[in-house]
Design a protein around this motif. Structure first.
Motif, PDB file in Angstrom:
ATOM      1  N   LEU A 410      -2.081   6.476   1.313  1.00 48.13           N
ATOM      2  CA  LEU A 410      -3.484   6.244   1.116  1.00 48.13           C
ATOM      3  C   LEU A 410      -4.420   6.969   2.167  1.00 48.13           C
ATOM      4  O   LEU A 410      -5.267   7.628   2.305  1.00 48.13           O
ATOM      5  CB  LEU A 410      -4.020   4.682   1.091  1.00 48.13           C
ATOM      6  N   LEU A 411      -3.759   6.922   3.733  1.00 46.52           N
ATOM      7  CA  LEU A 411      -4.060   7.356   4.729  1.00 46.52           C
ATOM      8  C   LEU A 411      -4.191   9.031   4.613  1.00 46.52           C
ATOM      9  O   LEU A 411      -5.049   9.904   5.117  1.00 46.52           O
ATOM     10  CB  LEU A 411      -3.486   6.943   6.156  1.00 46.52           C
ATOM     11  N   ALA A 412      -2.967   9.452   4.020  1.00 49.36           N
ATOM     12  CA  ALA A 412      -2.820  10.905   3.928  1.00 49.36           C
ATOM     13  C   ALA A 412      -3.645  11.456   2.700  1.00 49.36           C
ATOM     14  O   ALA A 412      -3.488  12.768   2.453  1.00 49.36           O
ATOM     15  CB  ALA A 412      -1.314  11.289   3.720  1.00 49.36           C
ATOM     16  N   GLY A 413      -4.072  10.758   1.974  1.00 50.11           N
ATOM     17  CA  GLY A 413      -4.940  11.221   0.606  1.00 50.11           C
ATOM     18  C   GLY A 413      -4.269  11.544  -0.402  1.00 50.11           C
ATOM     19  O   GLY A 413      -4.430  12.758  -1.136  1.00 50.11           O
ATOM     20  N   VAL A 414      -2.833  10.956  -0.512  1.00 50.67           N
ATOM     21  CA  VAL A 414      -1.877  11.703  -1.771  1.00 50.67           C
ATOM     22  C   VAL A 414      -1.723  10.412  -2.464  1.00 50.67           C
ATOM     23  O   VAL A 414      -2.248   9.306  -2.247  1.00 50.67           O
ATOM     24  CB  VAL A 414      -0.704  12.204  -1.040  1.00 50.67           C
ATOM     25  N   ALA A 415      -1.278  10.894  -3.733  1.00 51.80           N
ATOM     26  CA  ALA A 415      -1.368   9.628  -4.927  1.00 51.80           C
ATOM     27  C   ALA A 415      -0.181   8.502  -4.389  1.00 51.80           C
ATOM     28  O   ALA A 415       0.872   8.970  -3.898  1.00 51.80           O
ATOM     29  CB  ALA A 415      -0.933  10.216  -6.182  1.00 51.80           C
ATOM     30  N   ALA A 416      -0.634   7.231  -4.664  1.00 49.52           N
ATOM     31  CA  ALA A 416       0.232   5.999  -4.459  1.00 49.52           C
ATOM     32  C   ALA A 416       1.392   6.352  -5.193  1.00 49.52           C
ATOM     33  O   ALA A 416       1.127   6.477  -6.547  1.00 49.52           O
ATOM     34  CB  ALA A 416      -0.482   4.905  -4.425  1.00 49.52           C
ATOM     35  N   GLU A 417       2.444   5.837  -4.887  1.00 50.57           N
ATOM     36  CA  GLU A 417       3.706   5.972  -5.804  1.00 50.57           C
ATOM     37  C   GLU A 417       3.943   4.865  -6.709  1.00 50.57           C
ATOM     38  O   GLU A 417       4.703   4.663  -7.501  1.00 50.57           O
ATOM     39  CB  GLU A 417       4.965   6.041  -4.770  1.00 50.57           C
ATOM     40  N   ILE A 418       3.098   3.702  -6.613  1.00 54.09           N
ATOM     41  CA  ILE A 418       2.901   2.574  -7.832  1.00 54.09           C
ATOM     42  C   ILE A 418       1.645   2.383  -7.954  1.00 54.09           C
ATOM     43  O   ILE A 418       0.673   2.620  -7.087  1.00 54.09           O
ATOM     44  CB  ILE A 418       3.880   1.277  -7.313  1.00 54.09           C
ATOM     45  N   PRO A 419       1.223   1.728  -9.321  1.00 62.92           N
ATOM     46  CA  PRO A 419      -0.316   1.122  -9.373  1.00 62.92           C
ATOM     47  C   PRO A 419      -0.900   0.315  -8.348  1.00 62.92           C
ATOM     48  O   PRO A 419      -0.196  -0.624  -7.886  1.00 62.92           O
ATOM     49  CB  PRO A 419      -0.178   0.942 -10.831  1.00 62.92           C
ATOM     50  N   LEU A 420      -1.958   0.672  -7.822  1.00 66.94           N
ATOM     51  CA  LEU A 420      -2.539  -0.051  -6.896  1.00 66.94           C
ATOM     52  C   LEU A 420      -3.645  -1.102  -7.412  1.00 66.94           C
ATOM     53  O   LEU A 420      -3.990  -2.005  -6.785  1.00 66.94           O
ATOM     54  CB  LEU A 420      -2.879   0.786  -5.642  1.00 66.94           C
ATOM     55  N   ALA A 421      -3.877  -0.810  -8.498  1.00 61.06           N
ATOM     56  CA  ALA A 421      -5.100  -1.667  -8.883  1.00 61.06           C
ATOM     57  C   ALA A 421      -4.685  -3.299  -8.749  1.00 61.06           C
ATOM     58  O   ALA A 421      -5.720  -4.197  -8.414  1.00 61.06           O
ATOM     59  CB  ALA A 421      -5.316  -1.419 -10.597  1.00 61.06           C
ATOM     60  N   PRO A 422      -3.465  -3.865  -8.939  1.00 65.92           N
ATOM     61  CA  PRO A 422      -3.415  -5.231  -8.717  1.00 65.92           C
ATOM     62  C   PRO A 422      -3.628  -5.566  -7.334  1.00 65.92           C
ATOM     63  O   PRO A 422      -3.694  -6.673  -6.957  1.00 65.92           O
ATOM     64  CB  PRO A 422      -2.132  -5.617  -9.175  1.00 65.92           C
ATOM     65  N   PHE A 423      -3.534  -4.654  -6.423  1.00 66.95           N
ATOM     66  CA  PHE A 423      -3.656  -5.009  -4.946  1.00 66.95           C
ATOM     67  C   PHE A 423      -5.050  -4.642  -4.398  1.00 66.95           C
ATOM     68  O   PHE A 423      -5.481  -4.598  -3.254  1.00 66.95           O
ATOM     69  CB  PHE A 423      -2.573  -4.326  -4.199  1.00 66.95           C
ATOM     70  N   ASP A 424      -6.020  -4.276  -5.238  1.00 64.70           N
ATOM     71  CA  ASP A 424      -7.244  -3.760  -5.093  1.00 64.70           C
ATOM     72  C   ASP A 424      -7.839  -4.959  -3.958  1.00 64.70           C
ATOM     73  O   ASP A 424      -8.061  -5.963  -4.489  1.00 64.70           O
ATOM     74  CB  ASP A 424      -8.035  -3.387  -6.116  1.00 64.70           C
ATOM     75  N   PRO A 425      -8.481  -4.492  -2.659  1.00 62.00           N
ATOM     76  CA  PRO A 425      -9.127  -5.433  -2.022  1.00 62.00           C
ATOM     77  C   PRO A 425     -10.417  -5.966  -2.629  1.00 62.00           C
ATOM     78  O   PRO A 425     -11.080  -6.985  -2.364  1.00 62.00           O
ATOM     79  CB  PRO A 425      -9.218  -4.857  -0.789  1.00 62.00           C
ATOM     80  N   GLY A 426     -10.944  -5.190  -3.610  1.00 65.37           N
ATOM     81  CA  GLY A 426     -12.289  -5.642  -4.323  1.00 65.37           C
ATOM     82  C   GLY A 426     -12.100  -6.344  -5.419  1.00 65.37           C
ATOM     83  O   GLY A 426     -13.242  -6.803  -5.972  1.00 65.37           O
ATOM     84  N   ARG A 427     -10.822  -7.082  -5.572  1.00 64.70           N
ATOM     85  CA  ARG A 427     -10.594  -7.854  -6.711  1.00 64.70           C
ATOM     86  C   ARG A 427     -11.343  -9.200  -6.732  1.00 64.70           C
ATOM     87  O   ARG A 427     -11.294  -9.826  -7.694  1.00 64.70           O
ATOM     88  CB  ARG A 427      -9.143  -7.989  -7.330  1.00 64.70           C
ATOM     89  N   PHE A 428     -11.610  -9.649  -5.685  1.00 60.79           N
ATOM     90  CA  PHE A 428     -12.026 -11.122  -5.311  1.00 60.79           C
ATOM     91  C   PHE A 428     -13.854 -11.128  -5.189  1.00 60.79           C
ATOM     92  O   PHE A 428     -14.352 -10.467  -4.630  1.00 60.79           O
ATOM     93  CB  PHE A 428     -11.776 -11.632  -3.946  1.00 60.79           C
ATOM     94  N   LYS A 429     -14.114 -11.643  -6.470  1.00 63.89           N
ATOM     95  CA  LYS A 429     -15.307 -11.773  -6.564  1.00 63.89           C
ATOM     96  C   LYS A 429     -16.027 -13.024  -5.693  1.00 63.89           C
ATOM     97  O   LYS A 429     -15.278 -14.175  -5.693  1.00 63.89           O
ATOM     98  CB  LYS A 429     -16.117 -11.850  -8.054  1.00 63.89           C
ATOM     99  N   PRO A 430     -17.142 -13.045  -5.335  1.00 67.84           N
ATOM    100  CA  PRO A 430     -17.746 -14.085  -4.457  1.00 67.84           C
ATOM    101  C   PRO A 430     -17.745 -15.396  -5.130  1.00 67.84           C
ATOM    102  O   PRO A 430     -18.180 -15.311  -6.202  1.00 67.84           O
ATOM    103  CB  PRO A 430     -19.084 -13.505  -4.048  1.00 67.84           C
TER     104      PRO A 430
END
Ligand SMILES: Cc1cc2nc3c(=O)[nH]c(=O)nc-3n(C[C@H](O)[C@H](O)[C@H](O)COP(=O)(O)OP(=O)(O)OC[C@H]3O[C@@H](n4cnc5c(N)ncnc54)[C@H](O)[C@@H]3O)c2cc1C
Length: 430
Positions: A410-430
């Motif tokens: 992520l820091l280098a701006g290259v594709a992540a080697e596994i899907p990151l959707a489940p770990f998305d920091p934005g997944r928590f709704k207030p």
């Protein structure tokens, strides 16, 4: 033995600050260097020191630990656990108002088998080859002896007790985890010191163990410095973001100009994530360990017992038992009675210990836990230059190797080697 793996020199190097040098931060620093980035490690304490949760954990590299702690029906068991002063779960009542929203989300995330399966599917992608990744990192850092790959054991008192965990093992089976059952005779033969009340063993061959997590993390951090990272001994306090781009990490000792940052401060990551626009419900699941230096008995295989929910094994410093979950926040004083519970249970697991085996050391640590049992790995809301990499709860040592690779990608701006959707920091709704 040091294994040569190349670090790219990286011409017009993007400068990134890795905040925190626990297992996650140290692995991130190594992988960011490998990706050709210029790296500064920001850590106020000694990497791998006792302030880090990575120091005192049970050392399990349990690629099969994909089942979140809260399972369907857990709400029914919670009152019993809380009422049992010797139980594996404790809550400081004064802290309840603060913890309640997190606890409700925690129970909800394990409400159905389908939800547990979703968590397991995601965690498996993070952990599946963790023992191999750690063996590689340890070899590279010159400490190959610290990683063992001889499997892990779950000991049960009866078939009925194992059946009580059937959902978890069913979910594990669906993500491809295999195990061998040890009958009572085989368990006696392989674990002669283990108390006779344990009559069924579930042995997971793919898993591994770290003999000294603190020394391992210290070696990883040293390896990053040897490979060109800089070290600044200070605490991060926030970020300077301008037009969605990160300009600097703010510290108690002044600003560090940079192009990217990774928040790897374990259980203390919450305020930093909020400062980066991503408020997430991070809670400490406090845990304890005891170490008996000259123990006269113990396991041959790192062992978790179902009755006490603790893990016991030999570490470099002696026989360590680690476990307990205490919800009381980051600042409350340790309740060393909980370490006493671990000690007594350890003695009951290995009766030959009972006489005279006094614990040499006690330790309290903070599991950085999000209520759905998954870490945050992804960009912050305020700027994609800031990467969140924390919240691994019970599996942060195990999950640190791949998390380091993902954070560096992520820091280098290259594709992540596994899907990151489940770990998305934005997944928590207030
Ligand atoms: C009793 C117990 C048993 C466990 N057993 C296991 C196990 O067997 N296997 C497993 O995989 N996991 C286990 N865990 C969980 C695991 O230890 C954690 O998930 C993991 O260590 C978290 O690593 P980390 O790098 O995110 O955080 P940490 O190791 O806590 O490192 C965070 C670092 O950030 C630094 N820091 C904090 N604030 C700042 C700041 N503002 N600026 C800069 N630096 C900062 C800290 O000084 C620290 O060094 C266990 C935990 C406990 C408590």
């Amino acid at each position: 033995m040091t294994v040569a793996r190349s670090f790219s020199p990286g011409g017009g190097r993007r400068h990134v600050v890795v905040i925190g040098a626990g297992a996650v931060g140290s692995a991130t620093a190594i992988e960011a260097l490998r990706a050709g980035l210029r790296v500064t490690v920001l850590e106020p304490n000694e990497p791998g020191g006792p302030q880090a949760t990575s120091y005192g954990n049970a050392g399990w590299l349990s690629s099969h630990s994909v089942v979140p702690p809260a399972l369907p029906g857990a709400w029914r068991k919670v009152p019993g656990w809380l009422a049992d002063p010797l139980g594996p779960l404790a809550l400081r009542w004064r802290y309840l108002p603060r913890a309640l929203p997190w606890l409700l989300r925690y129970l909800a995330s394990g409400w159905t088998e389908a939800r547990v399966q979703r968590t397991a599917d995601a965690l498996r992608t993070l952990l599946v080859d963790a023992p191999a990744l750690h063996a590689q990192l340890a070899a590279e850092a010159g400490v190959p002896q610290l990683i063992e790959r001889r499997g892990l054991l779950h000991a049960y008192r009866s078939r009925a007790e194992f059946d009580g965990d059937a959902l978890g093992w069913r979910v594990r089976r669906r993500v491809g985890i295999q195990w061998n059952e040890w009958s009572e005779d085989e368990l006696r033969r392989r674990e002669p010191d283990l108390d006779a009340r344990y009559t069924l063993g579930i042995f997971v061959p793919e898993a591994g163990h770290c003999r000294n997590p603190g020394a391992y993390v210290a070696a990883l951090a040293r390896h990053a410095l040897d490979a060109g990272a800089e070290r600044i001994t200070a605490r991060a306090t926030g970020f300077l973001v301008d037009g969605g781009r990160l300009r600097a990490v703010r510290t108690e000792a002044g600003d560090i100009a940079c192009d990217g940052a990774a928040i790897c401060a374990g259980a203390r990551s919450g305020p930093l994530a909020a400062a980066a626009g991503s408020a997430v419900p991070l809670e400490s699941e406090r845990g304890y360990h005891v170490v008996i230096e000259d123990a006269a008995a113990g396991p041959r295989t790192p062992t978790m017992v179902a009755d006490g929910k603790l893990i016991a094994h030999w570490m470099d410093g002696g026989l360590r038992a680690a476990g307990q979950v205490e919800i009381a926040g980051l600042e409350a004083a340790p309740d060393w009675r909980r370490a006493g519970i671990l000690h007594r249970h350890l003695q009951s697991m290995f009766p030959a210990l009972a006489a005279g085996a006094s614990p040499a050391k006690h330790w309290l640590g903070h599991r950085p836990s999000l209520p759905d049992g998954l870490p945050c790995i992804g960009p912050a809301a305020a700027s994609a230059d800031i990467v969140l990499a924390f919240g691994h709860g019970h599996v942060g040592l195990c999950g640190s190797a791949r998390t380091g690779r993902l954070a560096a990608q992520l820091l280098a701006g290259v594709a992540a080697e596994i899907p990151l959707a489940p770990f998305d920091p934005g997944r928590f709704k207030p």
